[in-house]
Design an enzyme around this catalytic site. Structure first.
Site, short mmCIF file in Angstrom:
data_model
loop_
_atom_site.label_atom_id
_atom_site.label_comp_id
_atom_site.label_asym_id
_atom_site.label_seq_id
_atom_site.Cartn_x
_atom_site.Cartn_y
_atom_site.Cartn_z
N GLU A 231 0.93 6.03 -7.26
CA GLU A 231 0.69 4.90 -6.37
C GLU A 231 -0.42 4.01 -6.92
O GLU A 231 -1.36 4.50 -7.58
CB GLU A 231 0.30 5.40 -4.97
N CYS A 232 -0.32 2.72 -6.64
CA CYS A 232 -1.35 1.79 -7.10
C CYS A 232 -2.45 1.61 -6.08
O CYS A 232 -3.47 0.98 -6.36
CB CYS A 232 -0.73 0.43 -7.42
#
Length: 238
Positions: A231-232
Protein backbone atom coordinates in the site's frame (compact mmCIF):
# COMPACT_ATOMS: atom_id res chain seq x y z
CA UNK A 1 -33.59 5.52 6.66
CA UNK A 2 -31.69 8.11 8.72
CA UNK A 3 -28.96 10.49 7.64
CA UNK A 4 -25.63 9.49 9.13
CA UNK A 5 -22.86 11.81 10.28
CA UNK A 6 -19.22 10.75 10.75
CA UNK A 7 -18.96 12.38 14.17
CA UNK A 8 -22.08 10.79 15.62
CA UNK A 9 -22.59 7.42 13.91
CA UNK A 10 -22.30 4.51 16.36
CA UNK A 11 -20.51 1.22 15.74
CA UNK A 12 -23.88 -0.53 15.69
CA UNK A 13 -25.23 1.88 13.08
CA UNK A 14 -22.12 1.45 10.94
CA UNK A 15 -22.46 -2.34 11.16
CA UNK A 16 -26.11 -2.11 10.19
CA UNK A 17 -25.30 0.15 7.25
CA UNK A 18 -22.74 -2.39 6.03
CA UNK A 19 -25.25 -5.24 6.33
CA UNK A 20 -27.70 -3.22 4.26
CA UNK A 21 -25.08 -2.31 1.67
CA UNK A 22 -24.04 -5.95 1.39
CA UNK A 23 -27.51 -6.80 0.12
CA UNK A 24 -27.39 -4.13 -2.62
CA UNK A 25 -25.59 -4.04 -5.95
CA UNK A 26 -22.86 -1.46 -6.56
CA UNK A 27 -25.16 1.07 -8.25
CA UNK A 28 -27.60 1.01 -5.35
CA UNK A 29 -24.75 1.32 -2.84
CA UNK A 30 -23.70 4.59 -4.50
CA UNK A 31 -27.30 5.81 -4.60
CA UNK A 32 -27.78 4.88 -0.92
CA UNK A 33 -24.66 6.82 0.04
CA UNK A 34 -25.83 9.89 -1.83
CA UNK A 35 -29.14 9.81 0.05
CA UNK A 36 -27.91 9.00 3.54
CA UNK A 37 -24.38 10.40 3.86
CA UNK A 38 -24.29 14.21 3.99
CA UNK A 39 -21.78 16.63 2.56
CA UNK A 40 -19.67 16.66 -0.57
CA UNK A 41 -18.95 13.33 -2.27
CA UNK A 42 -15.74 12.76 -4.24
CA UNK A 43 -14.13 9.84 -6.05
CA UNK A 44 -10.40 9.16 -6.06
CA UNK A 45 -8.71 7.51 -9.02
CA UNK A 46 -5.22 6.55 -10.11
CA UNK A 47 -6.26 5.97 -13.74
CA UNK A 48 -4.84 2.49 -13.26
CA UNK A 49 -5.69 -0.74 -15.02
CA UNK A 50 -9.13 -1.10 -13.40
CA UNK A 51 -10.03 2.55 -12.85
CA UNK A 52 -12.40 2.86 -15.80
CA UNK A 53 -14.94 0.65 -14.03
CA UNK A 54 -15.40 2.80 -10.94
CA UNK A 55 -15.21 6.00 -12.98
CA UNK A 56 -17.94 4.85 -15.34
CA UNK A 57 -20.08 3.26 -12.64
CA UNK A 58 -19.99 6.29 -10.34
CA UNK A 59 -20.32 9.10 -12.86
CA UNK A 60 -23.35 7.48 -14.51
CA UNK A 61 -25.13 8.07 -11.19
CA UNK A 62 -23.27 11.19 -9.99
CA UNK A 63 -22.12 12.95 -13.18
CA UNK A 64 -20.79 16.04 -11.39
CA UNK A 65 -18.88 14.23 -8.64
CA UNK A 66 -15.35 15.55 -8.13
CA UNK A 67 -12.80 13.02 -9.40
CA UNK A 68 -9.48 13.40 -7.61
CA UNK A 69 -6.19 12.41 -9.23
CA UNK A 70 -2.98 12.69 -7.26
CA UNK A 71 -0.31 13.48 -9.85
CA UNK A 72 3.05 12.56 -8.37
CA UNK A 73 4.82 13.83 -11.47
CA UNK A 74 6.21 10.35 -12.02
CA UNK A 75 3.23 8.65 -13.66
CA UNK A 76 3.73 6.73 -16.89
CA UNK A 77 3.19 8.76 -20.09
CA UNK A 78 0.55 6.17 -20.98
CA UNK A 79 -1.29 6.96 -17.74
CA UNK A 80 -1.41 10.69 -18.48
CA UNK A 81 -2.79 9.98 -21.97
CA UNK A 82 -5.27 7.46 -20.56
CA UNK A 83 -6.44 10.06 -18.03
CA UNK A 84 -7.01 12.56 -20.82
CA UNK A 85 -8.94 9.99 -22.82
CA UNK A 86 -11.23 8.90 -19.98
CA UNK A 87 -11.77 12.48 -18.84
CA UNK A 88 -13.06 13.42 -22.28
CA UNK A 89 -14.96 10.17 -22.85
CA UNK A 90 -16.80 10.22 -19.51
CA UNK A 91 -16.98 13.98 -19.03
CA UNK A 92 -15.15 13.77 -15.72
CA UNK A 93 -15.08 16.66 -13.25
CA UNK A 94 -11.37 16.08 -12.75
CA UNK A 95 -9.48 17.70 -9.87
CA UNK A 96 -5.71 17.22 -10.04
CA UNK A 97 -3.59 17.65 -6.92
CA UNK A 98 0.19 17.56 -6.72
CA UNK A 99 2.90 17.76 -4.05
CA UNK A 100 3.59 21.28 -2.81
CA UNK A 101 7.26 20.99 -3.78
CA UNK A 102 8.28 20.14 -7.35
CA UNK A 103 10.06 16.88 -8.05
CA UNK A 104 13.41 18.42 -9.01
CA UNK A 105 13.49 20.44 -5.81
CA UNK A 106 12.33 17.45 -3.77
CA UNK A 107 15.10 15.26 -5.21
CA UNK A 108 17.68 17.99 -4.61
CA UNK A 109 16.66 18.10 -0.96
CA UNK A 110 15.99 14.45 -0.21
CA UNK A 111 17.38 12.42 -3.08
CA UNK A 112 15.48 9.60 -4.74
CA UNK A 113 13.60 8.42 -1.69
CA UNK A 114 12.19 5.35 -3.40
CA UNK A 115 15.73 3.95 -3.63
CA UNK A 116 16.10 3.93 0.17
CA UNK A 117 14.24 0.76 1.09
CA UNK A 118 10.87 0.47 2.79
CA UNK A 119 11.32 3.56 4.95
CA UNK A 120 12.32 5.66 1.95
CA UNK A 121 9.31 4.47 -0.02
CA UNK A 122 7.05 5.28 2.91
CA UNK A 123 8.46 8.80 3.11
CA UNK A 124 8.13 9.25 -0.65
CA UNK A 125 4.50 8.12 -0.58
CA UNK A 126 3.70 10.43 2.33
CA UNK A 127 5.07 13.47 0.49
CA UNK A 128 3.88 12.67 -3.04
CA UNK A 129 0.55 10.94 -2.40
CA UNK A 130 -0.83 11.07 1.12
CA UNK A 131 -0.31 14.78 1.79
CA UNK A 132 -1.78 15.93 -1.56
CA UNK A 133 -4.75 13.58 -1.08
CA UNK A 134 -5.47 14.88 2.40
CA UNK A 135 -5.22 18.43 1.06
CA UNK A 136 -7.65 17.59 -1.75
CA UNK A 137 -10.20 16.11 0.63
CA UNK A 138 -9.93 19.08 2.97
CA UNK A 139 -10.04 21.79 0.30
CA UNK A 140 -13.01 20.19 -1.46
CA UNK A 141 -14.81 19.72 1.87
CA UNK A 142 -15.36 16.02 1.21
CA UNK A 143 -17.70 14.23 3.60
CA UNK A 144 -17.80 10.93 1.70
CA UNK A 145 -14.79 9.60 -0.18
CA UNK A 146 -15.59 6.99 -2.87
CA UNK A 147 -12.81 4.56 -3.82
CA UNK A 148 -12.55 1.50 -6.06
CA UNK A 149 -10.85 -0.84 -3.58
CA UNK A 150 -11.74 -4.54 -3.75
CA UNK A 151 -11.17 -7.41 -1.36
CA UNK A 152 -9.65 -9.57 -4.10
CA UNK A 153 -6.89 -7.10 -4.89
CA UNK A 154 -4.54 -7.89 -2.01
CA UNK A 155 -4.30 -9.46 1.42
CA UNK A 156 -4.24 -5.96 2.89
CA UNK A 157 -7.70 -5.33 1.42
CA UNK A 158 -9.50 -8.62 2.03
CA UNK A 159 -11.37 -7.33 5.09
CA UNK A 160 -12.48 -3.91 3.81
CA UNK A 161 -16.09 -2.94 4.45
CA UNK A 162 -18.42 -1.20 2.04
CA UNK A 163 -18.61 1.78 4.39
CA UNK A 164 -15.85 2.87 6.76
CA UNK A 165 -14.73 5.90 8.71
CA UNK A 166 -11.35 7.42 7.88
CA UNK A 167 -9.96 10.64 9.31
CA UNK A 168 -13.37 11.99 10.27
CA UNK A 169 -15.17 11.28 7.00
CA UNK A 170 -17.02 8.38 5.41
CA UNK A 171 -15.24 6.17 2.90
CA UNK A 172 -17.33 4.12 0.47
CA UNK A 173 -16.10 1.02 -1.39
CA UNK A 174 -19.04 0.17 -3.68
CA UNK A 175 -17.25 -2.64 -5.55
CA UNK A 176 -15.50 -4.16 -2.54
CA UNK A 177 -16.97 -7.61 -3.24
CA UNK A 178 -16.36 -7.63 -7.01
CA UNK A 179 -14.12 -10.27 -8.55
CA UNK A 180 -11.54 -9.82 -11.30
CA UNK A 181 -14.01 -11.56 -13.61
CA UNK A 182 -16.68 -9.05 -12.67
CA UNK A 183 -14.32 -6.20 -13.48
CA UNK A 184 -13.48 -7.67 -16.88
CA UNK A 185 -17.13 -8.34 -17.67
CA UNK A 186 -18.09 -4.76 -16.84
CA UNK A 187 -15.35 -3.37 -19.08
CA UNK A 188 -16.48 -5.54 -21.99
CA UNK A 189 -20.19 -4.89 -21.44
CA UNK A 190 -19.75 -1.13 -21.54
CA UNK A 191 -16.97 -1.01 -24.12
CA UNK A 192 -14.57 0.83 -21.85
CA UNK A 193 -10.99 1.46 -22.99
CA UNK A 194 -8.27 -0.45 -21.17
CA UNK A 195 -5.09 1.05 -19.80
CA UNK A 196 -2.43 0.88 -22.58
CA UNK A 197 0.07 -0.88 -20.28
CA UNK A 198 -2.26 -3.77 -19.49
CA UNK A 199 -1.16 -5.68 -22.58
CA UNK A 200 2.48 -5.15 -21.67
CA UNK A 201 2.11 -7.28 -18.56
CA UNK A 202 1.30 -4.58 -16.01
CA UNK A 203 -1.29 -5.79 -13.51
CA UNK A 204 -1.04 -2.60 -11.45
CA UNK A 205 0.23 0.79 -12.56
CA UNK A 206 1.67 3.48 -10.32
CA UNK A 207 4.86 5.52 -10.69
CA UNK A 208 7.44 4.67 -13.33
CA UNK A 209 10.22 4.06 -10.80
CA UNK A 210 8.31 1.66 -8.53
CA UNK A 211 6.14 -0.31 -10.97
CA UNK A 212 7.19 -3.40 -12.95
CA UNK A 213 5.30 -5.71 -15.29
CA UNK A 214 4.42 -9.15 -13.96
CA UNK A 215 7.04 -11.69 -14.98
CA UNK A 216 7.04 -15.50 -14.66
CA UNK A 217 7.72 -16.50 -11.08
CA UNK A 218 6.67 -13.12 -9.68
CA UNK A 219 3.69 -12.46 -7.45
CA UNK A 220 1.53 -9.39 -8.15
CA UNK A 221 2.85 -7.88 -4.90
CA UNK A 222 6.34 -7.78 -6.37
CA UNK A 223 5.25 -5.53 -9.23
CA UNK A 224 4.92 -2.52 -6.91
CA UNK A 225 7.45 -0.91 -4.57
CA UNK A 226 9.99 -3.69 -5.26
CA UNK A 227 7.82 -6.05 -3.23
CA UNK A 228 8.69 -4.14 -0.04
CA UNK A 229 5.24 -2.62 0.44
CA UNK A 230 1.78 -3.21 -0.95
CA UNK A 231 0.00 0.00 0.00
CA UNK A 232 1.09 3.57 -0.66
CA UNK A 233 -0.71 4.92 2.41
CA UNK A 234 -3.63 6.60 0.68
CA UNK A 235 -6.06 4.00 1.93
CA UNK A 236 -4.15 2.12 4.64
CA UNK A 237 -1.24 3.09 6.84
CA UNK A 238 0.96 0.23 5.63
Amino acid sequence: MPTYHPATITSAELDEANRLLGALDAEHRIAWAQRHLPGVHALSTSFGVQSAVTLHLTTRLLPDIAVILIDTGYLFPETYRYADHLTQLLGLNLKVYRPDVGNAWMEARLGKLWENGSEGIQRYNQLHKVEPMQRALDELGVGCWHAGLRREQASTRKHIHFLELKDGRFKLHPIADWSDLGIGSYILRHGLPEHPLLHQGYVSVGDVHTTRPLQPGMSPKQTRFFGLRRECGLHFDL
